[in-house]
Design a protein around this motif. Structure first.
Motif, PDB file in Angstrom:
ATOM      1  N   GLN A 180       0.895  -1.142  -0.111  1.00  0.00           N
ATOM      2  CA  GLN A 180       0.269   0.069  -0.221  1.00  0.00           C
ATOM      3  C   GLN A 180       0.882   1.338  -0.058  1.00  0.00           C
ATOM      4  O   GLN A 180       0.571   1.871   1.002  1.00  0.00           O
ATOM      5  CB  GLN A 180      -0.983   0.307   1.292  1.00  0.00           C
ATOM      6  N   ILE A 181       0.768   1.224  -0.914  1.00  0.00           N
ATOM      7  CA  ILE A 181       2.282   2.737  -1.031  1.00  0.00           C
ATOM      8  C   ILE A 181       1.824   4.216  -1.218  1.00  0.00           C
ATOM      9  O   ILE A 181       0.999   4.767  -2.627  1.00  0.00           O
ATOM     10  CB  ILE A 181       3.439   2.468  -2.799  1.00  0.00           C
ATOM     11  N   CYS A 182       2.172   4.932  -0.294  1.00  0.00           N
ATOM     12  CA  CYS A 182       1.768   5.898  -0.498  1.00  0.00           C
ATOM     13  C   CYS A 182       2.602   7.536  -1.005  1.00  0.00           C
ATOM     14  O   CYS A 182       4.058   6.904  -1.018  1.00  0.00           O
ATOM     15  CB  CYS A 182       1.237   7.084   0.743  1.00  0.00           C
ATOM     16  N   THR A 183       2.983   9.043  -0.800  1.00  0.00           N
ATOM     17  CA  THR A 183       3.931   9.156  -1.206  1.00  0.00           C
ATOM     18  C   THR A 183       3.355  11.288  -0.612  1.00  0.00           C
ATOM     19  O   THR A 183       1.685  11.196  -0.453  1.00  0.00           O
ATOM     20  CB  THR A 183       4.205  10.083  -2.427  1.00  0.00           C
ATOM     21  N   LEU A 184       4.379  11.797  -0.451  1.00  0.00           N
ATOM     22  CA  LEU A 184       4.575  12.794   0.173  1.00  0.00           C
ATOM     23  C   LEU A 184       5.402  13.745  -0.146  1.00  0.00           C
ATOM     24  O   LEU A 184       6.512  13.585   0.296  1.00  0.00           O
ATOM     25  CB  LEU A 184       4.506  12.787   1.740  1.00  0.00           C
ATOM     26  N   TYR A 185       5.327  14.718  -0.565  1.00  0.00           N
ATOM     27  CA  TYR A 185       5.739  15.214  -1.544  1.00  0.00           C
ATOM     28  C   TYR A 185       6.465  17.218  -1.410  1.00  0.00           C
ATOM     29  O   TYR A 185       4.529  17.161  -1.600  1.00  0.00           O
ATOM     30  CB  TYR A 185       5.717  14.625  -3.595  1.00  0.00           C
ATOM     31  N   GLN A 186       6.388  17.263  -1.782  1.00  0.00           N
ATOM     32  CA  GLN A 186       7.074  18.863  -1.958  1.00  0.00           C
ATOM     33  C   GLN A 186       5.793  18.792  -3.759  1.00  0.00           C
ATOM     34  O   GLN A 186       6.496  19.102  -4.570  1.00  0.00           O
ATOM     35  CB  GLN A 186       8.122  19.608  -2.141  1.00  0.00           C
ATOM     36  N   VAL A 210      -1.811   4.604  -3.740  1.00  0.00           N
ATOM     37  CA  VAL A 210      -3.402   4.392  -2.636  1.00  0.00           C
ATOM     38  C   VAL A 210      -3.467   6.309  -2.060  1.00  0.00           C
ATOM     39  O   VAL A 210      -4.892   6.458  -2.779  1.00  0.00           O
ATOM     40  CB  VAL A 210      -2.640   3.155  -0.997  1.00  0.00           C
ATOM     41  N   GLU A 211      -2.456   6.355  -1.627  1.00  0.00           N
ATOM     42  CA  GLU A 211      -2.881   8.291  -1.877  1.00  0.00           C
ATOM     43  C   GLU A 211      -1.562   8.676  -2.163  1.00  0.00           C
ATOM     44  O   GLU A 211      -0.561   8.545  -1.901  1.00  0.00           O
ATOM     45  CB  GLU A 211      -3.449   8.640  -0.574  1.00  0.00           C
ATOM     46  N   THR A 212      -1.800  10.265  -2.163  1.00  0.00           N
ATOM     47  CA  THR A 212      -0.559  11.090  -2.484  1.00  0.00           C
ATOM     48  C   THR A 212      -1.191  12.449  -1.497  1.00  0.00           C
ATOM     49  O   THR A 212      -2.097  12.722  -1.009  1.00  0.00           O
ATOM     50  CB  THR A 212      -0.722  12.221  -3.734  1.00  0.00           C
ATOM     51  N   ALA A 213       0.050  12.872  -0.689  1.00  0.00           N
ATOM     52  CA  ALA A 213      -0.565  14.524   0.149  1.00  0.00           C
ATOM     53  C   ALA A 213       0.565  15.258  -0.672  1.00  0.00           C
ATOM     54  O   ALA A 213       1.804  15.020  -0.395  1.00  0.00           O
ATOM     55  CB  ALA A 213      -0.367  14.175   1.904  1.00  0.00           C
ATOM     56  N   THR A 214       0.221  16.807   0.051  1.00  0.00           N
ATOM     57  CA  THR A 214       1.814  17.886  -0.953  1.00  0.00           C
ATOM     58  C   THR A 214       1.641  18.607   0.129  1.00  0.00           C
ATOM     59  O   THR A 214       0.990  19.138   1.887  1.00  0.00           O
ATOM     60  CB  THR A 214       1.227  18.409  -1.844  1.00  0.00           C
ATOM     61  N   ASN A 215       3.128  19.587   0.859  1.00  0.00           N
ATOM     62  CA  ASN A 215       3.207  20.485   1.760  1.00  0.00           C
ATOM     63  C   ASN A 215       4.379  21.491   1.105  1.00  0.00           C
ATOM     64  O   ASN A 215       4.538  21.102  -0.302  1.00  0.00           O
ATOM     65  CB  ASN A 215       4.666  19.608   2.465  1.00  0.00           C
ATOM     66  N   PHE A 222       2.690  18.947   9.407  1.00  0.00           N
ATOM     67  CA  PHE A 222       2.221  18.154   8.744  1.00  0.00           C
ATOM     68  C   PHE A 222       1.177  17.201   9.150  1.00  0.00           C
ATOM     69  O   PHE A 222       0.756  16.025   8.744  1.00  0.00           O
ATOM     70  CB  PHE A 222       3.718  16.694   8.469  1.00  0.00           C
ATOM     71  N   THR A 223       0.068  17.536   9.994  1.00  0.00           N
ATOM     72  CA  THR A 223      -0.766  16.912  10.650  1.00  0.00           C
ATOM     73  C   THR A 223      -1.887  16.810  10.112  1.00  0.00           C
ATOM     74  O   THR A 223      -2.055  15.301   9.976  1.00  0.00           O
ATOM     75  CB  THR A 223      -1.430  17.480  12.551  1.00  0.00           C
ATOM     76  N   ALA A 224      -2.284  17.415   8.971  1.00  0.00           N
ATOM     77  CA  ALA A 224      -3.258  16.863   8.085  1.00  0.00           C
ATOM     78  C   ALA A 224      -3.093  16.085   6.820  1.00  0.00           C
ATOM     79  O   ALA A 224      -3.386  15.011   7.083  1.00  0.00           O
ATOM     80  CB  ALA A 224      -3.579  17.842   7.594  1.00  0.00           C
ATOM     81  N   LEU A 236       3.570   2.013   3.286  1.00  0.00           N
ATOM     82  CA  LEU A 236       5.014   3.000   2.789  1.00  0.00           C
ATOM     83  C   LEU A 236       4.577   3.954   2.178  1.00  0.00           C
ATOM     84  O   LEU A 236       3.689   4.564   1.131  1.00  0.00           O
ATOM     85  CB  LEU A 236       5.765   2.052   1.390  1.00  0.00           C
ATOM     86  N   VAL A 237       5.025   5.346   3.002  1.00  0.00           N
ATOM     87  CA  VAL A 237       4.886   7.087   2.509  1.00  0.00           C
ATOM     88  C   VAL A 237       6.451   6.903   1.568  1.00  0.00           C
ATOM     89  O   VAL A 237       7.500   6.380   2.258  1.00  0.00           O
ATOM     90  CB  VAL A 237       5.102   7.249   3.736  1.00  0.00           C
ATOM     91  N   VAL A 238       6.410   7.163   0.550  1.00  0.00           N
ATOM     92  CA  VAL A 238       7.655   7.884  -0.002  1.00  0.00           C
ATOM     93  C   VAL A 238       7.723   9.319   0.399  1.00  0.00           C
ATOM     94  O   VAL A 238       6.466  10.320  -0.430  1.00  0.00           O
ATOM     95  CB  VAL A 238       7.275   7.417  -1.263  1.00  0.00           C
ATOM     96  N   MET A 239       9.316   9.890   0.408  1.00  0.00           N
ATOM     97  CA  MET A 239       8.694  11.171   0.421  1.00  0.00           C
ATOM     98  C   MET A 239       9.598  12.314  -0.530  1.00  0.00           C
ATOM     99  O   MET A 239      10.647  11.472  -0.656  1.00  0.00           O
ATOM    100  CB  MET A 239       9.381  11.811   2.440  1.00  0.00           C
ATOM    101  N   GLY A 240       8.647  13.638  -0.870  1.00  0.00           N
ATOM    102  CA  GLY A 240       9.780  13.970  -2.099  1.00  0.00           C
ATOM    103  C   GLY A 240      10.143  15.426  -1.156  1.00  0.00           C
ATOM    104  O   GLY A 240       9.406  16.016  -1.269  1.00  0.00           O
ATOM    105  N   THR A 241      10.963  15.003   0.143  1.00  0.00           N
ATOM    106  CA  THR A 241      10.949  16.049   0.777  1.00  0.00           C
ATOM    107  C   THR A 241      12.304  16.563   0.887  1.00  0.00           C
ATOM    108  O   THR A 241      13.286  15.862   0.641  1.00  0.00           O
ATOM    109  CB  THR A 241      10.687  15.808   2.388  1.00  0.00           C
TER     110      THR A 241
END
Length: 400
Positions: A180-186, A210-215, A222-224, A236-241
């Motif tokens: 279940q792969i997700c990503t958090l990226y700038q 599965v899901e993406t989030a940006t910052n 980063f609570t939200a 697994l959360v893959v970070m583009g930070t």
């Protein structure tokens, strides 16, 4: 690493337009002779951050390059020519980088650019730099634009963010059972390159994204984002930070009791991340294209280099210094291979003939060719354990 310039887009556009005219004039003025090369010296330019947000990279990489140059010059230089490095401060701002490059190319008449820091800075400078016939060697950024699209004057030393993320996901799926792969990226060009790598690798492995989030780069809460990813049942959360925005979301997840795996890339590969106060990043996985040495496990050659660096500059070398030494040592190797009758064409031919080069730190094997100007696409996987990066696997790539 990337950061939006504090100067206006209009100002940057004006500077770039002026620089373009100067670059073109310089190329015409230099026709028929080898710029930056005399009987006694070779002039190398570098625009980097000496006073801005990425100064820890810029100052230390420039210092390591100078140290290697001093050592080769003390031995008589390369085929009797001394190397001279001219460093200009781009303050990690695009307009400053354009100004710095304009000076280096037109006033200082450099033979080549080496170790230029920052993706947006290189991207702004490169079109006119290449028109002026000035090679760009081993910029300190892991963006694919540093060797793509192919150009005979562009050389990148190691794996890109894209390479690293794809290889990292492949390893995590095979060895940690991630599904279940997700990503958090700038929400920047940098972050979007990470997103593209995640999309391409999950598609290749027939897994869902599965899901993406940006910052935003300056976000501190980063609570939200973490709550959104947790609700999607990511494993697994893959970070583009980058550095700080890698530490904070990981620490946030742990404080919330969410203990899934997080995977970063070389923009997180800094001892500041591994050594975050209170063990905030303990367990974090990170891909990188080189190896950050620790004195107690380093080879005698690397320990001696660390001692020479500290004796000269008064501080221990960081990852920026590793980049600086590795790129300058490789450049000297190519200059020696190019021969005494140095031209840009002969240097390119020498670079393209390099096979099986490896730096003193134990980085990946580097090879080039007439149609291959990226030295390696291999990466290493590290995990933060007791405040330092410990190698878990490598070298690896997503194609093997």
């Amino acid at each position: 690493m990337r950061r939006v310039s504090v100067l206006t887009v209009a100002a940057a556009t004006t500077i770039i337009a002026i620089a373009a005219t100067s670059f073109a004039g310089s190329a015409q003025a230099q026709a028929g002779k080898v710029r930056g090369v005399t009987k006694t010296e070779i002039v190398i330019g570098m625009h980097t951050d000496l006073s801005g947000v990425a100064a820890s990279y810029g100052v230390n990489s420039a210092n390591a390059m100078r140290l290697r140059i001093d050592e080769i010059n003390a031995q008589g230089g390369v085929h009797g020519r001394k190397l001279r490095l001219i460093v200009e401060d781009n303050q990690y701002q695009v307009p400053r980088a354009v100004q710095a490059a304009n000076k280096l190319i037109n006033r200082d008449n450099i033979f080549l650019m080496a170790g230029a820091l920052g993706t947006p800075m290189n991207n702004a400078v490169l079109p006119d730099q290449l028109k002026a016939g000035v090679p760009n060697f081993f910029p300190i950024t892991a963006a694919r634009q540093m060797y793509l699209p192919f150009h005979r004057l562009k050389f990148a030393g190691g794996s890109t963010y894209y390479d690293q993320i794809r290889a990292g996901i492949k390893w995590m799926v095979a060895n940690k059972g991630s599904k279940q792969i997700c990503t958090l990226y700038q929400d920047t060009d940098f972050g979007k390159e990470i997103l593209e790598a995640v999309q391409d690798q999950t598609k290749a492995m027939k897994l869902p994204l599965v899901e993406t989030a940006t910052n935003k780069p300056a976000d501190t809460d980063f609570t939200a984002q973490i709550s959104k990813l947790r609700a999607a049942n990511c494993d697994l959360v893959v970070m583009g930070t980058i550095i700080r925005d890698a530490i904070v979301p990981y620490a946030t997840a742990r404080k919330m009791g969410w203990n899934v795996d997080f995977l970063g890339q070389s923009a997180n590969y800094d001892q500041i991340v591994a050594g975050a106060p209170g063990g905030a990043t303990e367990g974090l996985y990170t891909m990188a294209g080189t190896i950050l040495p620790y004195r107690d496990t380093a080879s005698p050659t690397v320990v001696a280099w660390m001692d020479r660096y500290k004796a000269k500059y008064g501080n221990d070398p960081n990852i920026g210094a590793v980049y600086g030494h590795a790129l300058m040592d490789q450049l000297i190797f190519a200059l020696e291979r190019a021969g005494k009758d140095l031209t840009t064409d002969k240097l390119i031919t020498a670079m393209e003939s390099i096979k099986g080069y490896r730096d003193i730190f134990g980085g990946p094997v580097v090879s080039y060719g007439p149609d291959k100007h990226q030295g390696s696409d291999e990466s290493f996987l590290f995990q933060v354990q007791k405040g330092r990066f410990v190698m878990i696997a490598g070298p690896v790539n997503y194609g093997s």
